[in-house]
Every structure is written in C-alpha cells, then in structure tokens.
Design a protein around this motif. Structure first.
Motif, short mmCIF file in Angstrom:
data_model
loop_
_atom_site.label_atom_id
_atom_site.label_comp_id
_atom_site.label_asym_id
_atom_site.label_seq_id
_atom_site.Cartn_x
_atom_site.Cartn_y
_atom_site.Cartn_z
N ASN A 63 -7.89 0.60 -3.97
CA ASN A 63 -7.84 -0.87 -4.23
C ASN A 63 -6.83 -0.97 -5.52
N THR A 64 -6.79 0.64 -6.02
CA THR A 64 -6.45 0.65 -7.45
C THR A 64 -5.81 1.99 -7.83
N GLY A 65 -5.69 2.54 -5.91
CA GLY A 65 -4.77 3.19 -6.33
C GLY A 65 -3.11 3.82 -6.51
N ALA A 66 -2.92 4.62 -6.44
CA ALA A 66 -1.84 4.85 -7.03
C ALA A 66 -0.22 5.17 -5.60
N GLY A 67 -1.04 5.29 -4.65
CA GLY A 67 -0.73 4.49 -3.67
C GLY A 67 -0.23 3.75 -3.10
N PHE A 68 0.28 3.62 -0.98
CA PHE A 68 0.38 2.54 -1.38
C PHE A 68 -0.70 1.22 -1.07
N TRP A 69 -0.98 1.56 -0.72
CA TRP A 69 -2.14 0.32 -0.57
C TRP A 69 -2.91 0.13 -2.00
N GLY A 70 -3.07 1.01 -2.88
CA GLY A 70 -3.12 0.38 -4.35
C GLY A 70 -1.40 -0.28 -4.83
N HIS A 71 -0.70 0.44 -4.52
CA HIS A 71 0.35 -0.58 -5.16
C HIS A 71 0.67 -1.80 -4.81
N ALA A 72 0.25 -2.20 -3.18
CA ALA A 72 0.60 -3.70 -2.43
C ALA A 72 -0.49 -4.51 -2.96
N THR A 73 -1.90 -3.89 -3.74
CA THR A 73 -2.95 -5.09 -4.06
C THR A 73 -2.49 -5.23 -5.55
N ASP A 74 -1.56 -4.32 -6.28
CA ASP A 74 -0.82 -4.96 -7.36
C ASP A 74 -0.48 -5.68 -7.56
N VAL A 75 1.03 -5.53 -6.26
CA VAL A 75 1.70 -6.56 -6.24
C VAL A 75 1.26 -7.78 -5.59
N LEU A 76 0.65 -7.62 -4.82
CA LEU A 76 -0.60 -9.16 -4.78
C LEU A 76 -1.03 -10.15 -5.19
N ASN A 77 -1.83 -8.98 -6.39
CA ASN A 77 -2.28 -10.27 -7.72
C ASN A 77 -1.48 -10.04 -8.72
N GLY A 78 0.12 -9.30 -9.13
CA GLY A 78 0.27 -9.33 -10.08
C GLY A 78 0.59 -8.58 -11.29
N ARG A 79 0.10 -8.14 -11.00
CA ARG A 79 -0.29 -6.46 -11.98
C ARG A 79 0.88 -6.13 -12.00
N VAL A 80 1.76 -5.86 -10.95
CA VAL A 80 3.20 -4.54 -11.07
C VAL A 80 3.52 -6.29 -10.37
N VAL A 81 4.81 -5.38 -11.22
CA VAL A 81 6.01 -6.81 -11.27
C VAL A 81 7.39 -6.23 -10.46
N ASP A 82 7.60 -6.97 -9.08
CA ASP A 82 8.69 -6.61 -8.16
C ASP A 82 9.64 -7.27 -7.32
N ASP A 83 10.19 -6.21 -6.96
CA ASP A 83 11.72 -7.03 -5.96
C ASP A 83 11.06 -7.61 -4.99
N TYR A 84 9.92 -8.00 -4.67
CA TYR A 84 8.77 -8.38 -3.95
C TYR A 84 7.81 -8.78 -4.43
N VAL A 85 7.13 -9.78 -3.68
CA VAL A 85 5.68 -10.97 -2.99
C VAL A 85 5.40 -10.41 -2.06
N TYR A 86 3.91 -10.42 -1.94
CA TYR A 86 3.21 -10.98 -0.81
C TYR A 86 1.79 -11.64 -0.87
N PHE A 87 1.99 -13.09 0.24
CA PHE A 87 1.28 -13.79 0.23
C PHE A 87 0.78 -13.93 1.45
N PRO A 88 -0.48 -14.64 2.42
CA PRO A 88 -0.65 -14.49 3.19
C PRO A 88 0.15 -15.70 4.13
N VAL A 89 0.65 -16.16 4.95
CA VAL A 89 1.63 -16.75 6.02
C VAL A 89 0.57 -16.56 7.29
N TRP A 90 0.30 -18.38 8.49
CA TRP A 90 0.14 -18.42 9.04
C TRP A 90 1.17 -18.53 10.27
N ASN A 91 1.05 -17.84 10.85
CA ASN A 91 1.96 -17.37 11.62
C ASN A 91 2.20 -17.10 13.36
N GLU A 92 1.24 -17.83 14.68
CA GLU A 92 1.09 -18.24 15.20
C GLU A 92 1.50 -16.97 16.84
#
Length: 339
Positions: free
Chosen positions: A140-169
């Motif tokens: 969750n604090t790595g420099a790779g894919f998972w760490g970067h995605a976690t940083d974007v999720l928590n707003g530590r990195v400002v990118d051109d996209y965001v992540y948030f959960p969406v319920w989609n059956e």
C-alpha cells in the motif's frame, strides 16, 4: 457586394450570386445535434483561380476533402464571419475543365466546428498513452501499481483520474462492486478480491476520468480552447466519467478442490482512452451540454468555445428583441449580391 476570401484571395463568383445563411437559436437546441450558420448551396465556375483556391475540386480524378477550406465572408467590403467552404458536388466537364462548375455551401460558428469533428471517435483522443507500472506485491506504500492506486484513492497523489467504490450488480459474474475498498485506521485500502467469501475474482479496479482533464485533451486534439467561469467552479472540478472497464492487472488460476490464486502481471498497464465511451466526440459534447444545461458559444476566429449556463439567461437583465427577431423561427440572412 458579396465576397468570399480563401488564402488571402477572393473567389471569382458568378454575377448575381447571393448567399443565404440559416441561423438557429442556440437556446432551443436541446436535441441530438447543434446547428449554427449554414448557407444554401451556390455555384462557382471552374476558372483557374477558383480551381486553385478550392484545391482543384472540379477535376474528375480529385478526391474531395470533406474538411473543406478556411474562408472569410465579406458583405459590402465588411467582414461578416469566418468559417469553411464545403464542396457539395462538382459538375465536371471532361473535355473543357473551365466549362464545369462547383456547388459549395458555407458553414460558420458551431456548424464549422462540428464539421471538423463529426467523424472523430472519443477514444481517438490522446489521453496520455499507456501508463505502465511495476508490480509491488500489494504494498500500500509501494512505488508500483498497487501503491500508486492506493495513493490516488486516498488523495495523496493528484492524477487525471480517481477511484471510489461503485455498486454495480450487472458488472460481471460474482462482481457487484467496482473498486472495492476497506478502511484500515484512517486510510482507505483496496481489497484483493471483489468477492471476499469465495475469493475467486480479483478486485475490479476501474479508473474514473476527471472531466476537466478530458476537456484539456479535447483542446489539444482539436486546437480549440474552452473558456467560461464554469471551468473554475468547485462542483465542476469534481465531475468524473464513471465507466465499466476494469484495469487488467492480474489473471486468475482456477483450481479444483482449492482456492483460486491471483497472479498479478509484472508490469500492469492501462490507457485512459480505453475507459472512454465508444461514441463520437460531437455526440459526447452534445450529451454533456444537455446533461448539465449548458450552451456553447463558438468563436471561430479565435478558436474558442465559451461554456455558459442556460440558467444565466433567466437571471440576467431582460432585453426585449421581439421587434428584431422571434426565437421560434429559423432566421435567414441574405447577403448582398456580386452585382
């Protein structure tokens, strides 16, 4: 006197040529198309000068450029507008080229812009190309894919996209939540699996593109610029495009008699263009206008699209133009003849 200038030179118009421009009220265009200024067709002769300025459209073997040519319209020596001349059809004389004629029509403002992008798919935009990450073993604090995605999720990195959960059956079998997360202390973290009970499907990570970033990519593609107070509005800056395509960051090994195993790719990669809707750029802009109650004011000379709210029309100072124009009727502007 009517004049049409192309590349600093005037076309040789037939005597008596008149140009009728049809103008539609932009506030009443709530359908699936936008209409600006469009002229009725008119003809010019295939003189050497006209042929040169119109890219030899009167030759049989010449392929017509659907983009048209840049033109400036003059009425009695005064510039009326800038736009494009479109070739409707040439009448070719096989033996004597100068005996032929070319049927043209003139488009300006919004019509000119939409002619430029009518065949462009939204996914043709350059959204930054392929974004490639190394694999960091779910750190969750790595420099790779998972760490970067976690940083974007928590707003530590400002990118051109965001992540948030969406319920989609209806997203996929056994997957009802895109971007499934959990809270650990004060931090948000991604789940490894979309189905925590069976653990047979890896988490569907779906990036949601920020609308302001997408408009910037449209600017870069078209050469036009967006303006308007809406672009700095706090609510506008939060708008994103929800989509339903997950990043391919892993594959699943199915095992009988045991738990399935996640195998992450060593270099997960994705292109934001693949996460855009598969529609034309013009259709998307019209949908955007209708969804948020905007109207577009097109400045062809400076290549500027000003975004304004329709509600601003209702709260501004009232001016009575009844004697000059009725908003319910198509307007015809007849410019002076060449005589």
């Amino acid at each position: 006197m009517l004049g049409i200038q192309v590349n600093g030179e005037f076309l040789e118009l037939n005597p008596g040529t008149q140009l009728e421009l049809y103008q539609d009220n932009p506030f009443l265009q709530l359908g699936d198309e936008l209409r600006g200024d469009v002229s009725l067709p008119f003809e010019v002769k295939c003189t050497p000068k006209n042929m040169r300025l119109l890219q030899h459209a009167g030759l049989l073997q010449k392929r017509i450029d659907t983009a048209g040519v840049e033109a400036v319209l003059f009425d009695n020596g005064v510039q009326h507008s800038t736009g494009r001349l479109k070739v409707e059809k040439p009448s070719v004389h096989l033996n004597m080229v100068d005996k032929g004629s070319i049927s043209l029509y003139y488009v300006s403002g919004v019509s000119s812009f939409y002619q430029d992008i009518k065949d462009v798919n939204l996914r043709q935009l350059n959204m930054g190309g392929s974004r490639v990450f190394g694999w960091d073993n779910f750190s969750n604090t790595g420099a790779g894919f998972w760490g970067h995605a976690t940083d974007v999720l928590n707003g530590r990195v400002v990118d051109d996209y965001v992540y948030f959960p969406v319920w989609n059956e209806d997203f996929a079998q056994d997957v009802q939540v895109m971007n499934k997360i959990k809270q650990v202390g004060s931090e948000l973290r991604f789940e490894m699996y979309s189905d925590n009970l069976a653990q047979s499907v890896g988490n569907a990570l779906v990036p949601f593109i920020k609308l302001p970033y997408l408009l910037k990519r449209i600017e870069a593609f078209c050469g036009w610029r967006f303006e308007g107070s809406i672009l700095s509005d706090a609510d506008f800056l939060k708008i994103v495009l929800v989509n339903f395509r997950a990043i391919e960051w892993h594959w699943m090994e199915r095992r009988s008699g045991g738990a399935d195993i996640i195998h992450p790719y060593f270099t997960p990669a994705f292109d934001l263009a693949d996460h855009l809707p598969d529609i034309s750029l013009s259709e998307w802009l019209i949908n955007l206008k209708n969804r948020f109650g905007w109207w577009f004011d097109f400045d062809r000379r400076n290549k500027v699209i000003r975004i304004r709210r329709l509600m601003e029309v209702a709260v501004t100072t009232i001016k009575d133009f009844t004697a000059k124009a009725s908003p319910l009727l198509v307007k015809t502007v007849k410019l002076g003849s060449t005589e």
